[in-house]
Design a protein around this motif. Structure first.
Motif, PDB file in Angstrom:
ATOM      1  N   UNK A   1     -33.608  11.313  30.069  1.00  0.00           N
ATOM      2  CA  UNK A   1     -33.893  12.616  29.464  1.00  0.00           C
ATOM      3  C   UNK A   1     -32.650  13.475  29.669  1.00  0.00           C
ATOM      4  N   UNK A   2     -32.023  13.862  28.583  1.00  0.00           N
ATOM      5  CA  UNK A   2     -30.744  14.570  28.612  1.00  0.00           C
ATOM      6  C   UNK A   2     -30.964  16.022  28.206  1.00  0.00           C
ATOM      7  N   UNK A   3     -30.659  16.950  29.116  1.00  0.00           N
ATOM      8  CA  UNK A   3     -30.931  18.369  28.909  1.00  0.00           C
ATOM      9  C   UNK A   3     -29.642  19.168  28.834  1.00  0.00           C
ATOM     10  N   UNK A   4     -29.750  20.389  28.352  1.00  0.00           N
ATOM     11  CA  UNK A   4     -28.583  21.273  28.263  1.00  0.00           C
ATOM     12  C   UNK A   4     -28.338  22.030  29.559  1.00  0.00           C
ATOM     13  N   UNK A   5     -29.378  22.154  30.376  1.00  0.00           N
ATOM     14  CA  UNK A   5     -29.231  22.895  31.623  1.00  0.00           C
ATOM     15  C   UNK A   5     -30.339  22.446  32.561  1.00  0.00           C
TER      16      UNK A   5
ATOM     17  N   UNK B   1     -28.465  16.470  33.566  1.00  0.00           N
ATOM     18  CA  UNK B   1     -28.009  17.776  33.120  1.00  0.00           C
ATOM     19  C   UNK B   1     -27.419  18.526  34.305  1.00  0.00           C
ATOM     20  N   UNK B   2     -26.747  19.617  34.067  1.00  0.00           N
ATOM     21  CA  UNK B   2     -26.433  20.140  32.743  1.00  0.00           C
ATOM     22  C   UNK B   2     -25.138  19.568  32.201  1.00  0.00           C
ATOM     23  N   UNK B   3     -24.885  19.776  30.914  1.00  0.00           N
ATOM     24  CA  UNK B   3     -23.595  19.423  30.356  1.00  0.00           C
ATOM     25  C   UNK B   3     -22.603  20.498  30.739  1.00  0.00           C
ATOM     26  N   UNK B   4     -21.325  20.154  30.687  1.00  0.00           N
ATOM     27  CA  UNK B   4     -20.290  21.103  31.100  1.00  0.00           C
ATOM     28  C   UNK B   4     -20.208  22.262  30.125  1.00  0.00           C
ATOM     29  N   UNK B   5     -20.079  23.489  30.636  1.00  0.00           N
ATOM     30  CA  UNK B   5     -20.010  24.651  29.737  1.00  0.00           C
ATOM     31  C   UNK B   5     -18.633  24.797  29.100  1.00  0.00           C
ATOM     32  N   UNK B   6     -18.596  25.371  27.919  1.00  0.00           N
ATOM     33  CA  UNK B   6     -17.344  25.786  27.296  1.00  0.00           C
ATOM     34  C   UNK B   6     -17.655  26.978  26.409  1.00  0.00           C
TER      35      UNK B   6
ATOM     36  N   UNK C   1     -19.117  20.986  25.534  1.00  0.00           N
ATOM     37  CA  UNK C   1     -20.476  20.594  25.875  1.00  0.00           C
ATOM     38  C   UNK C   1     -21.035  19.615  24.847  1.00  0.00           C
ATOM     39  N   UNK C   2     -20.792  19.873  23.578  1.00  0.00           N
ATOM     40  CA  UNK C   2     -21.282  18.988  22.527  1.00  0.00           C
ATOM     41  C   UNK C   2     -20.676  17.598  22.662  1.00  0.00           C
ATOM     42  N   UNK C   3     -19.373  17.538  22.902  1.00  0.00           N
ATOM     43  CA  UNK C   3     -18.714  16.237  23.065  1.00  0.00           C
ATOM     44  C   UNK C   3     -19.260  15.501  24.281  1.00  0.00           C
ATOM     45  N   UNK C   4     -19.481  16.245  25.368  1.00  0.00           N
ATOM     46  CA  UNK C   4     -19.983  15.619  26.581  1.00  0.00           C
ATOM     47  C   UNK C   4     -21.402  15.096  26.383  1.00  0.00           C
ATOM     48  N   UNK C   5     -22.238  15.839  25.664  1.00  0.00           N
ATOM     49  CA  UNK C   5     -23.585  15.355  25.422  1.00  0.00           C
ATOM     50  C   UNK C   5     -23.569  14.092  24.555  1.00  0.00           C
TER      51      UNK C   5
ATOM     52  N   UNK D   1     -26.638  20.994  19.316  1.00  0.00           N
ATOM     53  CA  UNK D   1     -26.506  21.404  17.914  1.00  0.00           C
ATOM     54  C   UNK D   1     -26.631  20.178  17.030  1.00  0.00           C
ATOM     55  N   UNK D   2     -26.423  20.388  15.744  1.00  0.00           N
ATOM     56  CA  UNK D   2     -26.458  19.275  14.797  1.00  0.00           C
ATOM     57  C   UNK D   2     -25.311  18.297  15.010  1.00  0.00           C
ATOM     58  N   UNK D   3     -24.345  18.668  15.850  1.00  0.00           N
ATOM     59  CA  UNK D   3     -23.239  17.752  16.155  1.00  0.00           C
ATOM     60  C   UNK D   3     -23.763  16.456  16.774  1.00  0.00           C
ATOM     61  N   UNK D   4     -24.948  16.514  17.379  1.00  0.00           N
ATOM     62  CA  UNK D   4     -25.516  15.320  18.010  1.00  0.00           C
ATOM     63  C   UNK D   4     -26.110  14.327  17.001  1.00  0.00           C
ATOM     64  N   UNK D   5     -26.134  14.660  15.725  1.00  0.00           N
ATOM     65  CA  UNK D   5     -26.778  13.810  14.722  1.00  0.00           C
ATOM     66  C   UNK D   5     -26.212  12.396  14.721  1.00  0.00           C
TER      67      UNK D   5
END
Length: 375
Positions: free
Chosen positions: A73-77, A104-109, A115-119, A140-144
């Motif tokens: 389970x991968x979360x943002x925070x 989690x969490x992913x690294x902030x930027x 964060x999107x790249x890391x996720x 975001x939709x970047x994870x598509x």
């Protein structure tokens, strides 16, 4: 045991490791002991229909040849709003006796790109490490593309809190934002004087944050249909966001024509509406909010915020492992059928929201305590 060490040092923080499975190969029947859930707490805020849905899933899964499973389970925070999700996901994974972790969490930027790249890397790593199902709170939709690659590898993906609707994810679990925005607006509408008047929405006009925009539009439609003017403030999470948000809303309260008659905040920083009304010398303006931030609770105890709306994030975190486990053991179609009471448009599980009046704070805190979901 889980292979989470590399994730903890390279891809994020591994929060808690759930119970390990019995060690058999991933495809072999293994779950000898039936799943047993503790009884739901008796409380006016207990979502009885959601609890019944999980019970149906458990009954059907227990009737099948249950198998061990590895999931992530991968979360943002991991804190604040996300803490109940962490607790719930770990509880569900323990009840299912699966191998897996909440990450989690992913690294902030500042612009979100890091964060999107890391996720995306976390999704790829989960697949490489043998996850058979992934619960994902996408940034975001970047994870598509990363989601589609995981699905192409045979890994089912269930999203929560936010969606990547254009992807091949199996199911989304969470708040239906347009409906939630309309519900929040209806709560405030009952407190407003007749039109004419202006309502401030502390929400979003950002098309890139589609869920926030949907919630805002749902609220705006209600107010405009009732005859009110609407001003929308784009919520700001940057370092100076609180100062900027409060100053903008304060100015509108002081100068808007027709006058501001109420404010609604749609995110966990909703309490800024109360700060703005106070700064403008209008603390009596009716205000409703979303989420249960400690500052929001403080203003509710003062009677300054009249009600808040909770997104049942605990149940989002709790349902996702059960859904992933159901998909593996009884199949996607059978799992969707059992989710029917909350299923919308074939793939959206609406967990609903709790409306908590200012004078029900203690009762709601008791409910959160009973499921160990305090923020």
């Amino acid at each position: 045991m889980t292979r989470s060490g590399r994730w903890g040092t390279f891809l994020g923080l591994t929060l808690t490791t759930a119970a390990c499975g019995s060690g058999e190969s991933p495809g072999a029947p293994a779950h000898v002991t039936p799943i047993v859930r503790p009884p739901a707490p008796e409380n006016e805020f207990t979502p009885v229909e959601l609890e019944a849905t999980v019970d149906r899933l458990v009954t059907e899964i227990n009737a099948s040849s249950t198998r061990t499973m590895q999931m992530a389970v991968l979360l943002r925070n991991a804190t604040g709003f996300w803490a109940p999700i962490v607790a719930a996901a770990n509880r569900a994974m323990g009840e299912l006796d699966v191998t897996g972790s909440v990450i989690g969490p992913v690294a902030p930027s500042e612009d979100g790109s890091e964060s999107e790249d890391l996720q995306n890397l976390q999704i790829q790593q989960a697949v490489a490490d043998g996850a058979e199902g992934i619960g994902l709170a996408p940034i975001s939709d970047v994870q598509t593309a990363a989601v589609d690659e995981a699905v192409a590898s045979g890994v089912h993906v269930v999203t929560l809190d936010a969606d990547v609707a254009a992807s091949k994810r199996a199911i989304y679990v969470g708040t239906l934002d347009r409906s939630a925005g309309a519900t929040g607006a209806s709560t405030l509408l009952a407190m407003l004087p007749p039109p004419r008047g202006t309502v401030i929405i502390h929400g979003s006009v950002n098309a890139a944050g589609s869920s926030g925009l949907e919630r805002t539009q749902g609220a705006q439609d209600v107010f405009e249909a009732a005859g009110y003017e609407v001003l929308v403030r784009q919520s700001t999470w940057a370092a100076q966001g609180e100062v900027e948000d409060v100053e903008w809303m304060k100015t509108q309260v002081e100068t808007a024509d027709p006058p501001v008659v109420g404010l609604i905040g749609l995110f966990n920083i909703s309490y800024r509406c109360a700060m703005a009304a106070e700064a403008a010398g209008k603390p009596e303006l009716p205000i409703v909010t979303f989420d249960f931030d400690p500052k929001t609770v403080d203003y509710m105890r003062q009677g300054r915020i009249k009600a808040t709306h909770i997104q049942r994030q605990y149940y989002q975190g709790y349902l996702v492992p059960y859904i992933l486990y159901g998909i593996k053991n009884i199949g996607l179609d059978a799992t969707r059928k059992l989710l029917t009471p909350q299923l919308v448009e074939g793939g959206l599980v609406d967990t609903g929201i709790d409306m908590v009046p200012w004078d029900k704070i203690d009762a709601y805190n008791d409910f959160l305590g009973s499921i160990e979901a305090n923020q």
